[in-house]
Design an enzyme around this catalytic site. Structure first.
Site, mmCIF file in Angstrom:
data_model
loop_
_atom_site.group_PDB
_atom_site.id
_atom_site.type_symbol
_atom_site.label_atom_id
_atom_site.label_comp_id
_atom_site.label_asym_id
_atom_site.label_seq_id
_atom_site.Cartn_x
_atom_site.Cartn_y
_atom_site.Cartn_z
ATOM 1 C CG HIS A 177 37.813 38.157 47.573
ATOM 2 N ND1 HIS A 177 38.194 37.439 48.848
ATOM 3 C CD2 HIS A 177 38.581 38.857 46.850
ATOM 4 C CE1 HIS A 177 39.753 38.151 48.582
ATOM 5 N NE2 HIS A 177 39.880 38.733 47.322
ATOM 6 C CB THR A 201 34.029 38.003 57.582
ATOM 7 O OG1 THR A 201 35.069 38.776 57.229
ATOM 8 C CG2 THR A 201 34.044 36.543 56.871
ATOM 9 C CE LYS A 233 33.609 35.442 48.549
ATOM 10 N NZ LYS A 233 33.861 34.864 50.026
ATOM 11 C CE1 TYR A 258 38.993 33.555 49.464
ATOM 12 C CE2 TYR A 258 37.834 32.201 47.892
ATOM 13 C CZ TYR A 258 38.055 33.402 48.556
ATOM 14 O OH TYR A 258 37.181 34.018 48.656
ATOM 15 N NE ARG A 271 31.438 39.636 52.660
ATOM 16 C CZ ARG A 271 32.754 39.610 52.929
ATOM 17 N NH1 ARG A 271 33.154 40.470 53.896
ATOM 18 N NH2 ARG A 271 33.619 38.890 52.385
ATOM 19 C CG ASN A 300 31.370 36.225 52.736
ATOM 20 O OD1 ASN A 300 31.629 35.800 51.452
ATOM 21 N ND2 ASN A 300 32.226 36.247 53.795
ATOM 22 C CD GLU A 338 43.054 39.189 46.889
ATOM 23 O OE1 GLU A 338 42.212 40.044 46.380
ATOM 24 O OE2 GLU A 338 43.268 38.599 47.894
#
Ligand code: IDP
Length: 148
Positions: A126, A102, A20, A60, A113, A123, A137
């Protein structure tokens, strides 16, 4: 001796991973990809992209009704991401294990994470949560010819 069963079939799978924007900003691309390779996952496809807000919203879509949808899609489109397809035995579960929970505060020691992320929103990674979602995806981001 070893016998296949539902719990331990160790199927060769593919899963979608995204580093991310916070992970890219923190200069952790190599750090994160090395963790996948060290765990025996093969990088079958790889690209860097700066998602538009609309692309983040499409990805998303399942979270559309969640209170954090606006925050999440704004964050995911604020800077470049690294999108990859990871392949290997139980790739979906293995990647989720490497990622950790998460909420980084609840993630196990040694997970991506726990080591790198700052908050439940930002975080760092994904990962697909099922083989079925992984297929959707992967197709969202990669053409067949981009998968090796
Ligand atoms: P996952 O990424 O571990 O599968 P999900 O519950 O599917 O977690 O949530 C998707 C993403 O939405 C999370 O990775 C995180 O970036 C964001 N998110 C989840 N819960 C919150 C929240 O309470 N506040 C802000 N962002 C959140």
């Amino acid at each position: 001796g070893w016998e296949p069963d539902d719990k331990h079939n160790m199927a060769v799978e593919r899963t979608l991973s995204i580093i991310k924007p916070d992970g890219v900003e923190k200069n952790k691309i190599g750090n994160i990809l090395a963790r996948f390779e060290s765990a025996g996952l093969r990088i079958a496809a790889l690209k860097m992209a700066h998602l538009s807000r609309a692309e983040a919203e499409g990805f998303y879509y399942v979270h559309k009704a969640r209170p954090f949808f606006g925050e999440l899609t704004e964050f995911m489109s604020r800077g470049p991401v690294v999108i990859s397809v990871l392949e290997g035995a139980d790739a979906v579960a293995k990647n989720r294990e490497l990622m950790g929970a998460t909420d980084p505060a609840k993630a196990a020691p040694g997970t991506i994470r726990k080591d790198l992320a700052t908050s439940v929103g930002e975080n760092t990674v994904h990962g697909s949560d099922s083989a079925e979602n992984a297929a959707w995806e992967i197709a969202y981001f990669f053409a067949g010819s981009e998968l090796t």
